[in-house]
Design a protein around this motif. Structure first.
Motif, PDB file in Angstrom:
ATOM      1  N   ARG A 183       0.832  -1.202   0.000  1.00  0.00           N
ATOM      2  CA  ARG A 183       0.000   0.000   0.000  1.00  0.00           C
ATOM      3  C   ARG A 183       0.873   1.261   0.000  1.00  0.00           C
ATOM      4  O   ARG A 183       1.929   1.296   0.608  1.00  0.00           O
ATOM      5  N   ILE A 184       0.383   2.304  -0.672  1.00  0.00           N
ATOM      6  CA  ILE A 184       1.088   3.581  -0.740  1.00  0.00           C
ATOM      7  C   ILE A 184       0.771   4.376   0.522  1.00  0.00           C
ATOM      8  O   ILE A 184      -0.391   4.475   0.922  1.00  0.00           O
ATOM      9  N   PRO A 185       1.782   4.946   1.149  1.00  0.00           N
ATOM     10  CA  PRO A 185       1.511   5.768   2.341  1.00  0.00           C
ATOM     11  C   PRO A 185       0.587   6.940   1.994  1.00  0.00           C
ATOM     12  O   PRO A 185       0.662   7.512   0.905  1.00  0.00           O
ATOM     13  N   TYR A 186      -0.268   7.273   2.923  1.00  0.00           N
ATOM     14  CA  TYR A 186      -1.268   8.317   2.712  1.00  0.00           C
ATOM     15  C   TYR A 186      -0.631   9.635   2.277  1.00  0.00           C
ATOM     16  O   TYR A 186      -1.146  10.330   1.407  1.00  0.00           O
ATOM     17  N   ASP A 187       0.484  10.006   2.824  1.00  0.00           N
ATOM     18  CA  ASP A 187       1.133  11.281   2.511  1.00  0.00           C
ATOM     19  C   ASP A 187       1.691  11.334   1.089  1.00  0.00           C
ATOM     20  O   ASP A 187       2.001  12.412   0.579  1.00  0.00           O
ATOM     21  N   ASP A 188       1.823  10.194   0.407  1.00  0.00           N
ATOM     22  CA  ASP A 188       2.364  10.162  -0.946  1.00  0.00           C
ATOM     23  C   ASP A 188       1.304  10.337  -2.035  1.00  0.00           C
ATOM     24  O   ASP A 188       1.633  10.414  -3.213  1.00  0.00           O
ATOM     25  N   TYR A 189       0.021  10.372  -1.662  1.00  0.00           N
ATOM     26  CA  TYR A 189      -1.036  10.573  -2.644  1.00  0.00           C
ATOM     27  C   TYR A 189      -1.027  12.027  -3.108  1.00  0.00           C
ATOM     28  O   TYR A 189      -0.722  12.933  -2.327  1.00  0.00           O
ATOM     29  N   PRO A 190      -1.371  12.272  -4.373  1.00  0.00           N
ATOM     30  CA  PRO A 190      -1.398  13.664  -4.846  1.00  0.00           C
ATOM     31  C   PRO A 190      -2.554  14.436  -4.206  1.00  0.00           C
ATOM     32  O   PRO A 190      -3.580  13.852  -3.851  1.00  0.00           O
ATOM     33  N   VAL A 191      -2.368  15.722  -4.077  1.00  0.00           N
ATOM     34  CA  VAL A 191      -3.410  16.588  -3.526  1.00  0.00           C
ATOM     35  C   VAL A 191      -4.306  17.029  -4.675  1.00  0.00           C
ATOM     36  O   VAL A 191      -3.824  17.470  -5.716  1.00  0.00           O
ATOM     37  N   VAL A 192      -5.598  16.893  -4.489  1.00  0.00           N
ATOM     38  CA  VAL A 192      -6.570  17.278  -5.512  1.00  0.00           C
ATOM     39  C   VAL A 192      -7.494  18.327  -4.906  1.00  0.00           C
ATOM     40  O   VAL A 192      -8.075  18.105  -3.851  1.00  0.00           O
ATOM     41  N   PHE A 193      -7.603  19.464  -5.581  1.00  0.00           N
ATOM     42  CA  PHE A 193      -8.490  20.518  -5.117  1.00  0.00           C
ATOM     43  C   PHE A 193      -9.758  20.488  -5.941  1.00  0.00           C
ATOM     44  O   PHE A 193      -9.713  20.582  -7.171  1.00  0.00           O
ATOM     45  N   LEU A 194     -10.879  20.359  -5.288  1.00  0.00           N
ATOM     46  CA  LEU A 194     -12.164  20.336  -5.969  1.00  0.00           C
ATOM     47  C   LEU A 194     -12.743  21.743  -5.991  1.00  0.00           C
ATOM     48  O   LEU A 194     -12.489  22.538  -5.088  1.00  0.00           O
ATOM     49  N   PRO A 195     -13.539  22.061  -7.017  1.00  0.00           N
ATOM     50  CA  PRO A 195     -14.155  23.389  -7.051  1.00  0.00           C
ATOM     51  C   PRO A 195     -15.167  23.532  -5.912  1.00  0.00           C
ATOM     52  O   PRO A 195     -15.683  22.540  -5.393  1.00  0.00           O
ATOM     53  N   ALA A 196     -15.425  24.770  -5.544  1.00  0.00           N
ATOM     54  CA  ALA A 196     -16.404  25.028  -4.486  1.00  0.00           C
ATOM     55  C   ALA A 196     -17.776  24.526  -4.934  1.00  0.00           C
ATOM     56  O   ALA A 196     -18.128  24.606  -6.112  1.00  0.00           O
ATOM     57  N   TYR A 197     -18.521  24.028  -3.993  1.00  0.00           N
ATOM     58  CA  TYR A 197     -19.853  23.509  -4.296  1.00  0.00           C
ATOM     59  C   TYR A 197     -20.798  24.657  -4.612  1.00  0.00           C
ATOM     60  O   TYR A 197     -20.793  25.679  -3.934  1.00  0.00           O
ATOM     61  N   GLU A 198     -21.577  24.482  -5.660  1.00  0.00           N
ATOM     62  CA  GLU A 198     -22.604  25.464  -6.010  1.00  0.00           C
ATOM     63  C   GLU A 198     -23.954  24.791  -5.872  1.00  0.00           C
ATOM     64  O   GLU A 198     -24.164  23.693  -6.379  1.00  0.00           O
ATOM     65  N   ASN A 199     -24.866  25.460  -5.193  1.00  0.00           N
ATOM     66  CA  ASN A 199     -26.212  24.917  -5.053  1.00  0.00           C
ATOM     67  C   ASN A 199     -26.892  24.877  -6.411  1.00  0.00           C
ATOM     68  O   ASN A 199     -26.727  25.800  -7.215  1.00  0.00           O
TER      69      ASN A 199
END
Length: 138
Positions: free
Chosen positions: A4-20
């Motif tokens: 298993r890959i250590p959690y800290d090695d996963y890439p960071v993904v930024f999602l757009p802000a939620y729109e109603n």
């Protein structure tokens, strides 16, 4: 051995802000409601033809570096491209019968610069266009 890959090695993904989502409109009221538009023909593919005079540059249209479709980010007002009907948010599906889906940016620019007559199959697809434009234009 643990593969298993250590959690800290996963890439960071930024999602757009939620729109109603917009308010729900009952089906029987949609035809007459000002916020509901039944006219969908603007989203159908269409052909835009441009003819460049000898020595003319193709700077009237600027393709973005999108790898899904080539989106036109800028169409110079009152240019031949603008008069032919090309607009911001158009997705180029094909140019002179060359499929523009997943085309490399450099190849798209080369085709647009070298062709004297350009026949584009485009469709207007504004979904998330302005947000994408804000991210890519610095």
């Amino acid at each position: 051995m643990d593969s298993r890959i250590p959690y800290d090695d996963y890439p960071v993904v930024f999602l757009p802000a939620y729109e109603n989502p917009p308010a729900w409109i009952p089906p029987h009221e949609r035809v007459y409601h000002p916020d509901y538009n039944n006219e969908l023909t603007q989203f159908l593919p269409r052909i835009v033809t441009l003819k460049k005079p000898p020595g003319a540059q193709s700077s009237e249209i600027t393709p973005s570096q999108s790898h899904v479709f080539s989106l036109y980010q800028q169409v110079i007002p009152d240019s031949d491209a603008h008069r032919a009907g090309l607009q911001e948010g158009d997705q180029v599906l094909a140019v002179n019968d060359v499929d523009f889906q997943d085309i490399e940016h450099s190849k798209a620019v080369e085709i647009l610069k070298t062709a004297r007559e350009i026949s584009m199959r485009v469709r207007f697809f504004p979904y998330n266009y302005h947000r994408q434009k804000e991210r890519t234009v610095h």
